[in-house]
Write a protein that holds these residues in place. Structure first.
Motif, PDB file in Angstrom:
ATOM      1  N   LYS A   4       0.508  -1.063  -0.353  1.00  9.29           N
ATOM      2  CA  LYS A   4      -0.208  -0.256  -0.343  1.00  9.29           C
ATOM      3  C   LYS A   4       0.907   1.516   0.222  1.00  9.29           C
ATOM      4  O   LYS A   4       2.147   1.010   0.916  1.00  9.29           O
ATOM      5  N   GLU A   5       0.660   2.384  -0.725  1.00  6.52           N
ATOM      6  CA  GLU A   5       1.475   3.446  -1.128  1.00  6.52           C
ATOM      7  C   GLU A   5       0.956   4.213   0.809  1.00  6.52           C
ATOM      8  O   GLU A   5      -0.189   4.019   1.207  1.00  6.52           O
ATOM      9  N   PHE A  61     -10.956   2.724  14.207  1.00  7.89           N
ATOM     10  CA  PHE A  61     -10.605   2.973  12.724  1.00  7.89           C
ATOM     11  C   PHE A  61      -8.874   3.053  13.197  1.00  7.89           C
ATOM     12  O   PHE A  61      -8.207   3.307  11.980  1.00  7.89           O
ATOM     13  N   THR A  62      -8.722   4.394  13.526  1.00  5.97           N
ATOM     14  CA  THR A  62      -6.905   4.303  13.949  1.00  5.97           C
ATOM     15  C   THR A  62      -6.665   3.712  14.295  1.00  5.97           C
ATOM     16  O   THR A  62      -6.637   3.149  15.361  1.00  5.97           O
ATOM     17  N   TYR A  74      -2.060   6.192  12.522  1.00  2.28           N
ATOM     18  CA  TYR A  74      -2.687   5.443  10.894  1.00  2.28           C
ATOM     19  C   TYR A  74      -4.110   5.086  10.650  1.00  2.28           C
ATOM     20  O   TYR A  74      -4.260   4.628  11.571  1.00  2.28           O
ATOM     21  N   GLU A  75      -3.964   5.566   9.365  1.00  2.14           N
ATOM     22  CA  GLU A  75      -5.641   4.439   8.915  1.00  2.14           C
ATOM     23  C   GLU A  75      -5.381   4.251   7.761  1.00  2.14           C
ATOM     24  O   GLU A  75      -4.809   4.424   6.948  1.00  2.14           O
ATOM     25  N   ILE A  76      -6.154   3.335   7.796  1.00  2.89           N
ATOM     26  CA  ILE A  76      -6.185   2.390   6.146  1.00  2.89           C
ATOM     27  C   ILE A  76      -7.322   3.154   5.390  1.00  2.89           C
ATOM     28  O   ILE A  76      -8.483   3.131   5.848  1.00  2.89           O
ATOM     29  N   ARG A  80      -3.963   3.063   0.003  1.00  2.00           N
ATOM     30  CA  ARG A  80      -3.271   3.879   1.089  1.00  2.00           C
ATOM     31  C   ARG A  80      -3.634   3.993   2.404  1.00  2.00           C
ATOM     32  O   ARG A  80      -4.688   3.123   2.802  1.00  2.00           O
ATOM     33  N   ILE A  81      -2.142   3.829   3.428  1.00  2.00           N
ATOM     34  CA  ILE A  81      -2.106   4.378   4.936  1.00  2.00           C
ATOM     35  C   ILE A  81      -1.333   5.901   4.993  1.00  2.00           C
ATOM     36  O   ILE A  81      -0.351   5.754   4.233  1.00  2.00           O
TER      37      ILE A  81
END
Length: 99
Positions: A4-5, A61-62, A74-76, A80-81
């Motif tokens: 993932k970016e 979600f974080t 971070y969050e997905i 992207r992350i």
């Protein structure tokens, strides 16, 4: 799982920049800041391949990954992350902003 970016929020970029600049100023050189930046990059490389390595925070979600005296929040979001905060644990927790 596909790689993932990694993208940084403005807040997280500023927090990391402030930490790196603090050590440059305190130490009179950039050696430690470069070492710390390499460690962050290595951790984020791992994260981009295994996005669930961080533990979920109370908002569900974080996610957060501890790194030395820092917390990387971070969050997905799809492919992207987003790094939303780079927190130094030695700061007052009341000042922490995670978005």
């Amino acid at each position: 799982m596909a790689k993932k970016e990694i993208v940084w929020s403005k807040l997280a970029k500023l927090q990391l920049k402030n930490v790196l600049e603090f050590y440059v100023q305190r130490n009179g050189n950039s050696n430690y800041s470069l070492k710390l930046l390499n460690e962050v990059e290595d951790l984020l490389e791992t994260l981009s391949n295994a996005e669930l390595i961080g533990r979920l925070t109370s908002n569900k979600f974080t996610r957060v990954i501890p790194m030395k005296v820092y917390l990387i929040f971070y969050e997905i979001n799809g492919n992207r992350i987003e790094i939303i905060s780079f927190w130094d644990n030695r700061q007052n927790e009341g000042n922490r902003k995670v978005k």
